[in-house]
Design a protein around this motif. Structure first.
Motif, short mmCIF file in Angstrom:
data_model
loop_
_atom_site.label_atom_id
_atom_site.label_comp_id
_atom_site.label_asym_id
_atom_site.label_seq_id
_atom_site.Cartn_x
_atom_site.Cartn_y
_atom_site.Cartn_z
N VAL A 137 12.73 9.40 1.39
CA VAL A 137 11.47 8.66 1.23
C VAL A 137 11.30 7.71 2.41
CG1 VAL A 137 10.16 7.03 -0.19
CG2 VAL A 137 11.66 8.71 -1.29
N ALA A 160 9.80 4.72 3.62
CA ALA A 160 9.13 3.56 3.02
C ALA A 160 8.38 2.75 4.08
CB ALA A 160 10.14 2.70 2.29
N PRO A 218 -1.48 -1.95 -1.77
CA PRO A 218 -1.27 -1.33 -3.08
C PRO A 218 0.21 -1.14 -3.39
CG PRO A 218 -2.03 0.30 -1.50
CD PRO A 218 -2.10 -1.03 -0.80
N ASN A 219 0.48 -0.84 -4.64
CA ASN A 219 1.83 -0.54 -5.11
C ASN A 219 2.41 0.61 -4.28
OD1 ASN A 219 3.94 -0.96 -6.78
ND2 ASN A 219 3.02 -0.04 -8.59
N GLY A 220 3.65 0.45 -3.82
CA GLY A 220 4.29 1.51 -3.05
C GLY A 220 4.01 1.47 -1.56
N ALA A 221 3.24 0.47 -1.11
CA ALA A 221 2.86 0.39 0.31
C ALA A 221 4.03 0.04 1.22
CB ALA A 221 1.75 -0.65 0.49
N LYS A 275 5.69 -3.28 0.78
CA LYS A 275 5.76 -4.76 0.88
C LYS A 275 7.17 -5.27 0.54
CE LYS A 275 2.50 -5.34 -2.20
NZ LYS A 275 2.31 -3.92 -2.60
N SER A 276 7.68 -4.85 -0.62
CA SER A 276 9.02 -5.32 -1.02
C SER A 276 10.07 -4.83 -0.03
CB SER A 276 9.39 -4.80 -2.41
OG SER A 276 8.53 -5.34 -3.37
N THR A 277 9.92 -3.62 0.44
CA THR A 277 10.89 -3.07 1.40
C THR A 277 10.89 -3.89 2.69
OG1 THR A 277 10.63 -0.87 0.44
CG2 THR A 277 11.59 -0.99 2.64
N ARG A 308 12.98 -6.78 1.98
CA ARG A 308 14.39 -6.36 1.90
C ARG A 308 14.96 -6.07 3.28
NH1 ARG A 308 12.92 -2.02 -2.23
NH2 ARG A 308 12.29 -3.33 -3.97
P1 ADP Z 1 5.56 -2.22 -2.59
O1 ADP Z 1 6.45 -3.42 -2.60
O2 ADP Z 1 4.43 -2.33 -1.61
O3 ADP Z 1 5.10 -1.81 -3.94
P2 ADP Z 1 7.99 -0.81 -2.01
O4 ADP Z 1 8.52 -1.43 -0.78
O5 ADP Z 1 8.58 -1.21 -3.33
O6 ADP Z 1 6.42 -0.99 -2.03
O7 ADP Z 1 8.11 0.76 -1.91
C1 ADP Z 1 7.76 1.50 -0.74
C2 ADP Z 1 8.11 2.96 -0.96
O8 ADP Z 1 9.52 3.10 -1.06
C3 ADP Z 1 7.55 3.55 -2.25
O9 ADP Z 1 7.27 4.93 -2.00
C4 ADP Z 1 8.71 3.40 -3.23
O10 ADP Z 1 8.65 4.39 -4.25
C5 ADP Z 1 9.90 3.65 -2.31
N1 ADP Z 1 11.09 2.92 -2.78
C6 ADP Z 1 11.21 1.59 -2.98
N2 ADP Z 1 12.44 1.26 -3.37
C7 ADP Z 1 13.13 2.44 -3.44
C8 ADP Z 1 14.46 2.78 -3.80
N3 ADP Z 1 15.35 1.85 -4.16
N4 ADP Z 1 14.82 4.08 -3.74
C9 ADP Z 1 13.92 5.03 -3.36
N5 ADP Z 1 12.66 4.78 -3.01
C10 ADP Z 1 12.26 3.50 -3.05
#
Ligand code: ADP
Ligand code: ADP
Length: 226
Positions: A14, A16, A35-38, A40-42, A45
Protein backbone atom coordinates in the motif's frame (compact mmCIF):
# COMPACT_ATOMS: atom_id res chain seq x y z
CA UNK A 1 11.38 24.81 11.36
CA UNK A 2 10.22 21.51 9.82
CA UNK A 3 10.44 20.54 6.19
CA UNK A 4 9.26 17.37 4.47
CA UNK A 5 10.88 16.81 1.09
CA UNK A 6 9.37 14.30 -1.32
CA UNK A 7 8.43 11.86 1.45
CA UNK A 8 7.32 8.38 0.34
CA UNK A 9 5.92 5.79 2.76
CA UNK A 10 4.47 2.33 2.04
CA UNK A 11 2.74 -0.24 4.21
CA UNK A 12 3.73 -3.42 2.36
CA UNK A 13 2.24 -2.93 -1.09
CA UNK A 14 0.00 0.00 0.00
CA UNK A 15 1.54 3.28 -1.12
CA UNK A 16 0.36 5.64 1.62
CA UNK A 17 2.54 8.70 0.80
CA UNK A 18 3.71 9.38 -2.74
CA UNK A 19 5.96 12.40 -2.49
CA UNK A 20 4.74 14.70 0.29
CA UNK A 21 6.55 18.04 0.53
CA UNK A 22 5.48 20.58 3.12
CA UNK A 23 6.81 23.06 5.65
CA UNK A 24 5.92 24.25 9.12
CA UNK A 25 7.52 27.57 10.06
CA UNK A 26 8.52 28.46 13.59
CA UNK A 27 5.40 29.43 15.59
CA UNK A 28 3.05 28.44 12.78
CA UNK A 29 -0.18 26.47 13.13
CA UNK A 30 -0.58 24.44 9.95
CA UNK A 31 -3.58 22.23 9.20
CA UNK A 32 -3.35 18.97 7.27
CA UNK A 33 -6.75 18.28 5.71
CA UNK A 34 -8.22 15.72 3.35
CA UNK A 35 -10.47 12.69 3.14
CA UNK A 36 -10.11 9.47 5.10
CA UNK A 37 -7.16 7.43 3.79
CA UNK A 38 -5.42 10.44 2.21
CA UNK A 39 -2.24 9.91 4.25
CA UNK A 40 -2.62 12.51 7.02
CA UNK A 41 -1.91 10.18 9.96
CA UNK A 42 0.91 8.51 8.04
CA UNK A 43 2.53 11.91 7.52
CA UNK A 44 2.58 12.47 11.30
CA UNK A 45 3.85 8.91 11.84
CA UNK A 46 6.66 9.52 9.34
CA UNK A 47 7.73 12.69 11.18
CA UNK A 48 7.70 10.96 14.57
CA UNK A 49 9.54 7.95 13.07
CA UNK A 50 6.81 5.39 13.67
CA UNK A 51 6.99 4.36 10.01
CA UNK A 52 10.12 4.25 7.82
CA UNK A 53 10.57 6.45 4.76
CA UNK A 54 10.88 4.70 1.42
CA UNK A 55 12.27 7.90 -0.10
CA UNK A 56 12.65 11.58 0.80
CA UNK A 57 13.84 13.57 3.80
CA UNK A 58 12.49 15.23 6.94
CA UNK A 59 14.61 18.15 8.08
CA UNK A 60 14.36 20.05 11.35
CA UNK A 61 15.71 23.61 11.73
CA UNK A 62 17.13 23.53 8.22
CA UNK A 63 19.88 21.10 9.20
CA UNK A 64 18.88 18.10 11.33
CA UNK A 65 17.89 14.97 9.32
CA UNK A 66 15.02 13.90 11.57
CA UNK A 67 14.37 10.82 9.43
CA UNK A 68 17.59 9.29 10.78
CA UNK A 69 16.57 9.64 14.46
CA UNK A 70 14.86 6.90 16.48
CA UNK A 71 11.36 7.86 17.75
CA UNK A 72 12.76 8.81 21.17
CA UNK A 73 15.33 11.09 19.51
CA UNK A 74 12.52 12.96 17.77
CA UNK A 75 10.86 13.64 21.15
CA UNK A 76 14.21 14.78 22.58
CA UNK A 77 14.41 17.34 19.79
CA UNK A 78 11.03 18.72 20.90
CA UNK A 79 8.81 17.18 18.23
CA UNK A 80 5.95 15.47 20.07
CA UNK A 81 3.12 13.44 18.54
CA UNK A 82 -0.40 13.12 19.99
CA UNK A 83 -1.75 10.15 18.00
CA UNK A 84 -5.41 9.79 17.13
CA UNK A 85 -7.71 7.93 19.46
CA UNK A 86 -6.54 9.41 22.77
CA UNK A 87 -3.75 6.99 23.41
CA UNK A 88 -3.20 7.09 27.14
CA UNK A 89 -2.42 4.38 29.70
CA UNK A 90 -5.84 3.31 31.06
CA UNK A 91 -4.31 1.43 34.03
CA UNK A 92 -2.22 4.39 35.22
CA UNK A 93 -3.59 7.37 37.12
CA UNK A 94 -3.90 10.75 35.44
CA UNK A 95 -0.79 11.95 37.26
CA UNK A 96 1.21 8.83 36.35
CA UNK A 97 0.16 9.27 32.72
CA UNK A 98 1.49 12.83 32.81
CA UNK A 99 4.81 11.70 34.30
CA UNK A 100 5.28 9.23 31.44
CA UNK A 101 5.22 12.20 29.06
CA UNK A 102 8.41 13.50 30.68
CA UNK A 103 10.36 10.30 29.91
CA UNK A 104 13.12 12.20 28.08
CA UNK A 105 13.72 14.53 31.03
CA UNK A 106 15.67 14.13 34.26
CA UNK A 107 15.11 17.14 36.54
CA UNK A 108 12.29 16.13 38.84
CA UNK A 109 11.74 19.61 40.27
CA UNK A 110 11.25 21.00 36.77
CA UNK A 111 8.91 18.16 35.85
CA UNK A 112 6.81 18.93 38.96
CA UNK A 113 6.57 22.58 37.88
CA UNK A 114 5.42 21.52 34.42
CA UNK A 115 2.88 19.18 36.00
CA UNK A 116 1.38 22.15 37.86
CA UNK A 117 1.33 24.16 34.62
CA UNK A 118 -0.59 21.34 32.89
CA UNK A 119 -3.05 21.25 35.81
CA UNK A 120 -3.60 25.01 35.46
CA UNK A 121 -4.34 24.59 31.79
CA UNK A 122 -6.58 21.57 32.40
CA UNK A 123 -8.33 22.00 35.78
CA UNK A 124 -10.40 18.86 35.05
CA UNK A 125 -7.23 16.80 35.06
CA UNK A 126 -6.20 18.21 38.41
CA UNK A 127 -9.54 17.24 39.94
CA UNK A 128 -9.04 13.72 38.62
CA UNK A 129 -5.31 13.40 39.21
CA UNK A 130 -5.63 10.17 41.24
CA UNK A 131 -8.23 8.53 38.97
CA UNK A 132 -7.23 5.85 36.46
CA UNK A 133 -6.90 7.14 32.90
CA UNK A 134 -9.37 4.53 31.67
CA UNK A 135 -12.13 5.96 33.86
CA UNK A 136 -11.99 9.43 32.24
CA UNK A 137 -14.54 10.61 29.66
CA UNK A 138 -13.47 10.83 26.02
CA UNK A 139 -12.86 14.57 26.24
CA UNK A 140 -10.82 14.23 29.41
CA UNK A 141 -8.72 11.49 27.80
CA UNK A 142 -8.01 13.80 24.85
CA UNK A 143 -6.95 16.53 27.28
CA UNK A 144 -4.77 14.00 29.10
CA UNK A 145 -3.14 12.98 25.81
CA UNK A 146 -2.34 16.63 25.06
CA UNK A 147 -1.21 17.28 28.64
CA UNK A 148 1.08 14.27 28.46
CA UNK A 149 2.66 15.65 25.26
CA UNK A 150 3.21 19.03 26.96
CA UNK A 151 5.25 17.28 29.66
CA UNK A 152 7.91 16.69 26.99
CA UNK A 153 8.17 20.49 26.45
CA UNK A 154 7.32 20.42 22.73
CA UNK A 155 8.56 23.01 20.23
CA UNK A 156 6.44 21.33 17.58
CA UNK A 157 3.23 19.45 18.40
CA UNK A 158 1.80 16.92 15.95
CA UNK A 159 -1.91 16.63 16.73
CA UNK A 160 -3.93 13.86 15.07
CA UNK A 161 -7.69 14.50 14.97
CA UNK A 162 -8.07 15.99 18.45
CA UNK A 163 -11.77 16.66 17.78
CA UNK A 164 -12.63 13.06 16.98
CA UNK A 165 -15.61 11.75 18.92
CA UNK A 166 -15.97 14.83 21.12
CA UNK A 167 -19.14 16.81 21.75
CA UNK A 168 -19.20 20.31 20.21
CA UNK A 169 -18.63 21.88 23.62
CA UNK A 170 -15.53 19.77 24.27
CA UNK A 171 -14.23 20.38 20.76
CA UNK A 172 -14.42 24.09 21.54
CA UNK A 173 -12.58 23.58 24.83
CA UNK A 174 -9.82 21.53 23.22
CA UNK A 175 -9.44 24.00 20.35
CA UNK A 176 -9.26 26.94 22.74
CA UNK A 177 -6.29 25.22 24.34
CA UNK A 178 -4.71 24.52 20.94
CA UNK A 179 -5.10 28.22 20.10
CA UNK A 180 -3.51 29.18 23.44
CA UNK A 181 -0.50 26.92 22.82
CA UNK A 182 -0.06 28.46 19.39
CA UNK A 183 -0.14 31.99 20.86
CA UNK A 184 2.47 30.90 23.40
CA UNK A 185 4.80 30.07 20.53
CA UNK A 186 4.43 26.30 20.11
CA UNK A 187 4.48 25.30 16.44
CA UNK A 188 1.62 22.96 15.56
CA UNK A 189 0.87 20.57 12.71
CA UNK A 190 -2.81 19.69 13.07
CA UNK A 191 -4.49 16.80 11.27
CA UNK A 192 -8.25 17.27 11.01
CA UNK A 193 -11.02 15.73 8.99
CA UNK A 194 -13.25 18.58 10.12
CA UNK A 195 -11.82 21.36 7.95
CA UNK A 196 -14.21 23.95 9.37
CA UNK A 197 -12.83 23.63 12.89
CA UNK A 198 -9.20 23.44 11.78
CA UNK A 199 -9.42 26.52 9.55
CA UNK A 200 -10.63 28.62 12.49
CA UNK A 201 -7.27 28.25 14.25
CA UNK A 202 -4.80 27.49 11.43
CA UNK A 203 -2.77 30.06 9.54
CA UNK A 204 -2.13 27.79 6.58
CA UNK A 205 -3.38 24.47 5.31
CA UNK A 206 -2.35 21.62 3.05
CA UNK A 207 -4.97 19.33 1.53
CA UNK A 208 -3.90 15.72 0.94
CA UNK A 209 -5.46 13.21 -1.42
CA UNK A 210 -4.14 9.76 -2.26
CA UNK A 211 -0.81 10.40 -0.58
CA UNK A 212 -0.13 13.68 -2.36
CA UNK A 213 -0.52 17.38 -1.54
CA UNK A 214 -3.24 18.65 -3.88
CA UNK A 215 -3.63 22.13 -2.43
CA UNK A 216 -1.62 24.48 -0.21
CA UNK A 217 -3.12 27.82 0.79
CA UNK A 218 -3.53 30.36 3.59
CA UNK A 219 -6.40 29.31 5.87
CA UNK A 220 -8.32 32.55 5.21
CA UNK A 221 -8.48 31.70 1.49
CA UNK A 222 -9.92 28.28 2.25
CA UNK A 223 -12.35 29.74 4.81
CA UNK A 224 -13.79 32.05 2.18
CA UNK A 225 -14.47 29.02 -0.06
CA UNK A 226 -16.40 27.10 2.59
P1 ADP B 1 -5.63 9.45 6.84
O1 ADP B 1 -4.95 9.74 8.14
O2 ADP B 1 -5.60 10.60 5.89
O3 ADP B 1 -7.00 8.88 7.01
P2 ADP B 1 -3.78 7.27 6.72
O4 ADP B 1 -2.44 7.89 6.80
O5 ADP B 1 -4.35 6.65 7.95
O6 ADP B 1 -4.78 8.32 6.10
O7 ADP B 1 -3.77 6.15 5.61
C1 ADP B 1 -3.18 6.34 4.32
C2 ADP B 1 -3.26 5.02 3.55
O8 ADP B 1 -2.44 4.05 4.19
C3 ADP B 1 -4.66 4.42 3.51
O9 ADP B 1 -4.79 3.74 2.26
C4 ADP B 1 -4.65 3.43 4.67
O10 ADP B 1 -5.56 2.36 4.44
C5 ADP B 1 -3.21 2.93 4.61
N1 ADP B 1 -2.73 2.53 5.94
C6 ADP B 1 -2.68 3.30 7.05
N2 ADP B 1 -2.15 2.63 8.08
C7 ADP B 1 -1.88 1.38 7.61
C8 ADP B 1 -1.33 0.21 8.18
N3 ADP B 1 -0.94 0.17 9.46
N4 ADP B 1 -1.18 -0.88 7.39
C9 ADP B 1 -1.56 -0.85 6.10
N5 ADP B 1 -2.09 0.22 5.49
C10 ADP B 1 -2.24 1.33 6.23
P1 ADP C 1 -7.61 7.46 10.00
O1 ADP C 1 -8.05 7.30 8.58
O2 ADP C 1 -8.64 8.05 10.88
O3 ADP C 1 -6.28 8.06 10.11
P2 ADP C 1 -7.52 4.65 9.80
O4 ADP C 1 -8.91 4.17 9.94
O5 ADP C 1 -6.88 4.78 8.47
O6 ADP C 1 -7.42 6.01 10.58
O7 ADP C 1 -6.56 3.77 10.71
C1 ADP C 1 -6.86 3.39 12.00
C2 ADP C 1 -5.82 2.36 12.42
O8 ADP C 1 -5.85 1.24 11.54
C3 ADP C 1 -4.41 2.90 12.35
O9 ADP C 1 -3.64 2.37 13.40
C4 ADP C 1 -3.88 2.42 11.02
O10 ADP C 1 -2.48 2.25 11.05
C5 ADP C 1 -4.60 1.10 10.86
N1 ADP C 1 -4.90 0.87 9.44
C6 ADP C 1 -5.47 1.71 8.58
N2 ADP C 1 -5.60 1.17 7.35
C7 ADP C 1 -5.08 -0.08 7.47
C8 ADP C 1 -4.91 -1.16 6.56
N3 ADP C 1 -5.28 -1.05 5.27
N4 ADP C 1 -4.35 -2.29 7.02
C9 ADP C 1 -3.97 -2.38 8.30
N5 ADP C 1 -4.09 -1.41 9.22
C10 ADP C 1 -4.64 -0.28 8.79
Amino acid sequence: MLELKDVHVSYGSVRALEGISLQVGSGELVALLGPNGAGKSTTLRAISRLVPLRRGAIVLDGAVPLHRDPPEGVVRRGVVHVPEGRQIFPELTVEENLWTGAFTRRHRAEIRQDLEAVYQRFPRLKERRHQLGGTLSGGEQQMLAIGRALMARPRLLLLDEPSMGLSPRLVEEVFTIIGDLHREGVSILLVEQNAHIALQVAGRAYVLENGRVVLSAPARELRSRE
